[in-house]
Design a protein around this motif. Structure first.
Motif, PDB file in Angstrom:
ATOM      1  N   CYS A   1      31.816 -45.015  70.676  1.00 20.40           N
ATOM      2  CA  CYS A   1      31.151 -43.707  70.650  1.00 20.40           C
ATOM      3  C   CYS A   1      29.827 -43.790  69.901  1.00 20.40           C
ATOM      4  CB  CYS A   1      32.056 -42.670  69.993  1.00 20.40           C
ATOM      5  SG  CYS A   1      33.400 -42.091  71.048  1.00 20.40           S
ATOM      6  N   GLY A   2      29.805 -44.545  68.811  1.00 18.28           N
ATOM      7  CA  GLY A   2      28.552 -44.744  68.093  1.00 18.28           C
ATOM      8  C   GLY A   2      27.504 -45.397  68.964  1.00 18.28           C
ATOM      9  N   ASP A   3      27.923 -46.374  69.753  1.00 14.66           N
ATOM     10  CA  ASP A   3      26.996 -47.030  70.675  1.00 14.66           C
ATOM     11  C   ASP A   3      26.455 -46.052  71.711  1.00 14.66           C
ATOM     12  OD1 ASP A   3      27.410 -49.433  69.379  1.00 14.66           O
ATOM     13  OD2 ASP A   3      28.843 -50.195  70.860  1.00 14.66           O
ATOM     14  N   LEU A   4      27.330 -45.179  72.209  1.00  8.71           N
ATOM     15  CA  LEU A   4      26.908 -44.223  73.235  1.00  8.71           C
ATOM     16  C   LEU A   4      25.919 -43.205  72.672  1.00  8.71           C
ATOM     17  CD1 LEU A   4      30.394 -43.768  74.881  1.00  8.71           C
ATOM     18  CD2 LEU A   4      28.376 -44.729  76.017  1.00  8.71           C
ATOM     19  N   ALA A   5      26.150 -42.755  71.448  1.00  7.02           N
ATOM     20  CA  ALA A   5      25.185 -41.860  70.803  1.00  7.02           C
ATOM     21  C   ALA A   5      23.841 -42.575  70.634  1.00  7.02           C
ATOM     22  CB  ALA A   5      25.720 -41.400  69.449  1.00  7.02           C
TER      23      ALA A   5
ATOM     24  N   ALA B   1      30.552 -32.809  73.617  1.00  4.26           N
ATOM     25  CA  ALA B   1      30.908 -34.129  73.102  1.00  4.26           C
ATOM     26  C   ALA B   1      31.097 -34.085  71.586  1.00  4.26           C
ATOM     27  CB  ALA B   1      29.832 -35.151  73.477  1.00  4.26           C
ATOM     28  N   GLN B   2      30.187 -33.414  70.907  1.00  5.47           N
ATOM     29  CA  GLN B   2      30.290 -33.295  69.458  1.00  5.47           C
ATOM     30  C   GLN B   2      31.547 -32.512  69.070  1.00  5.47           C
ATOM     31  OE1 GLN B   2      26.890 -31.480  67.575  1.00  5.47           O
ATOM     32  NE2 GLN B   2      27.495 -32.167  65.537  1.00  5.47           N
TER      33      GLN B   2
ATOM     34  N   ARG C   1      36.282 -29.634  80.892  1.00  4.71           N
ATOM     35  CA  ARG C   1      34.953 -29.038  81.044  1.00  4.71           C
ATOM     36  C   ARG C   1      33.878 -30.123  81.138  1.00  4.71           C
ATOM     37  NH1 ARG C   1      31.723 -25.623  83.443  1.00  4.71           N
ATOM     38  NH2 ARG C   1      29.887 -25.067  82.191  1.00  4.71           N
ATOM     39  N   MET C   2      34.038 -31.217  80.394  1.00  7.34           N
ATOM     40  CA  MET C   2      33.067 -32.304  80.469  1.00  7.34           C
ATOM     41  C   MET C   2      33.059 -32.904  81.870  1.00  7.34           C
ATOM     42  SD  MET C   2      30.743 -34.017  78.806  1.00  7.34           S
ATOM     43  CE  MET C   2      31.018 -34.057  77.020  1.00  7.34           C
ATOM     44  N   ASP C   3      34.226 -33.039  82.452  1.00  9.81           N
ATOM     45  CA  ASP C   3      34.295 -33.577  83.810  1.00  9.81           C
ATOM     46  C   ASP C   3      33.597 -32.643  84.800  1.00  9.81           C
ATOM     47  OD1 ASP C   3      35.747 -35.735  82.856  1.00  9.81           O
ATOM     48  OD2 ASP C   3      37.686 -34.771  83.229  1.00  9.81           O
ATOM     49  N   GLU C   4      33.756 -31.333  84.591  1.00  8.31           N
ATOM     50  CA  GLU C   4      33.073 -30.364  85.445  1.00  8.31           C
ATOM     51  C   GLU C   4      31.554 -30.511  85.337  1.00  8.31           C
ATOM     52  OE1 GLU C   4      34.347 -26.486  84.399  1.00  8.31           O
ATOM     53  OE2 GLU C   4      36.452 -26.820  84.935  1.00  8.31           O
TER      54      GLU C   4
ATOM     55  N   LEU D   1      22.368 -41.738  83.776  1.00 13.84           N
ATOM     56  CA  LEU D   1      22.819 -42.500  82.613  1.00 13.84           C
ATOM     57  C   LEU D   1      23.277 -41.599  81.480  1.00 13.84           C
ATOM     58  CD1 LEU D   1      20.152 -45.359  82.454  1.00 13.84           C
ATOM     59  CD2 LEU D   1      22.583 -45.593  82.997  1.00 13.84           C
ATOM     60  N   VAL D   2      22.478 -40.592  81.163  1.00 13.39           N
ATOM     61  CA  VAL D   2      22.826 -39.749  80.019  1.00 13.39           C
ATOM     62  C   VAL D   2      24.101 -38.958  80.306  1.00 13.39           C
ATOM     63  CG1 VAL D   2      21.537 -37.621  80.531  1.00 13.39           C
ATOM     64  CG2 VAL D   2      21.778 -38.389  78.180  1.00 13.39           C
ATOM     65  N   GLY D   3      24.276 -38.536  81.560  1.00  8.00           N
ATOM     66  CA  GLY D   3      25.518 -37.865  81.915  1.00  8.00           C
ATOM     67  C   GLY D   3      26.713 -38.781  81.720  1.00  8.00           C
ATOM     68  N   ARG D   4      26.537 -40.024  82.096  1.00  9.26           N
ATOM     69  CA  ARG D   4      27.614 -41.012  81.921  1.00  9.26           C
ATOM     70  C   ARG D   4      27.890 -41.255  80.443  1.00  9.26           C
ATOM     71  NH1 ARG D   4      32.313 -42.893  83.669  1.00  9.26           N
ATOM     72  NH2 ARG D   4      32.544 -45.151  83.503  1.00  9.26           N
ATOM     73  N   TYR D   5      26.856 -41.302  79.618  1.00 10.02           N
ATOM     74  CA  TYR D   5      27.057 -41.513  78.180  1.00 10.02           C
ATOM     75  C   TYR D   5      27.923 -40.413  77.579  1.00 10.02           C
ATOM     76  CZ  TYR D   5      23.040 -44.732  78.577  1.00 10.02           C
ATOM     77  OH  TYR D   5      22.185 -45.736  78.935  1.00 10.02           O
ATOM     78  N   TYR D   6      27.605 -39.169  77.912  1.00  9.52           N
ATOM     79  CA  TYR D   6      28.380 -38.058  77.364  1.00  9.52           C
ATOM     80  C   TYR D   6      29.810 -38.065  77.906  1.00  9.52           C
ATOM     81  CZ  TYR D   6      24.181 -35.900  75.389  1.00  9.52           C
ATOM     82  OH  TYR D   6      23.057 -35.639  74.635  1.00  9.52           O
TER      83      TYR D   6
END
Length: 222
Positions: free
Chosen positions: A93-97, A128-129, A156-159, A185-190
């Motif tokens: 998760c740290g890497d994704l942030a 995400a937070q 909701r994140m999947d939506e 990419l950013v959508g995938r990160y979250y």
């Protein structure tokens, strides 16, 4: 001797909570950097990931020391092994942030997210937070119902993730290929960040009950 042993197990749990709080803060700040094209904040998020990596290494060393010295069995062994897996989730998760912050840095001084998707991406970052805050609380309290709620809230994140792809596939998309890649990419990160938060919550369920979350769900009355 047993007192020291249980203090060591409690310390491992404390490190997990600290990691969860750090990566939750990181994704929130990375989202702000992305939305505001804030280069200074992006740089601080990127640099702060080292702290998460250090905590994971410390936790791994501590867990290995417990395994070597105490040779835990049954429940205590489950605590140590599950904690190692949770720390890997949190480190990722740290890497994704950090990835979100790096995207903000790469597109600076421009904003990486087009205006018509800013609300969706902002909600993904805030969600995400929030999911990670819930996961941290679950690690602290070992509340099974709260752990199951994390997975429900992830729907909701999947939506939101699906909404992004619908937007990208729309014939009215006018922002070009580069922006489409950034948004993808950013959508995938979250989405992956949220998946790891769910994974942490599910691991707490296993830690407490010895059963996996899907096994518990299967045993619930219809």
């Amino acid at each position: 001797m047993r007192k020291v042993y249980h203090e060591e197990l409690a310390s491992i749990s404390d490190r997990l909570v600290e990691m969860a709080n750090l990566v939750g803060s990181a994704i929130g700040r990375a989202t702000t950097a992305l939305m505001d094209a804030d280069l200074d904040l992006a740089e601080r998020v990127i640099a702060a990931d080292e702290k998460v990596d250090d905590l994971q290494r410390d936790l791994e060393n501590q867990a290995i020391a417990v395994l070597a010295r105490q040779q835990p069995v049954a429940t205590d062994l489950r605590i140590v092994v599950t904690s190692l897996r949770m720390s890997a989730d949190l480190e990722r998760c740290g890497d994704l942030a950090q990835h979100v912050a790096k995207l903000a840095r790469m597109r600076y001084p421009e904003q990486a997210i087009p205006r018509d998707l800013r609300r969706t991406i902002l909600e993904m970052g805030q969600l995400a937070q929030r999911l990670m805050a819930q996961a941290a609380e679950v690690v602290l309290t070992q509340d099974i119902d709260a752990a199951l709620q994390v997975e429900k809230d992830d729907d909701r994140m999947d939506e939101l993730h699906r909404m992004i792809f619908q937007h990208l596939m729309d014939d009215q998309w006018q922002h070009g290929v580069e922006t489409a890649v950034d948004v993808t990419l950013v959508g995938r990160y979250y989405e992956r960040f949220a998946d790891h938060a769910v994974s942490v919550a599910r691991r707490v369920i296993y830690l407490v009950t010895g059963e996996h979350a899907d096994e518990i769900a299967a045993n619930e009355p219809a």
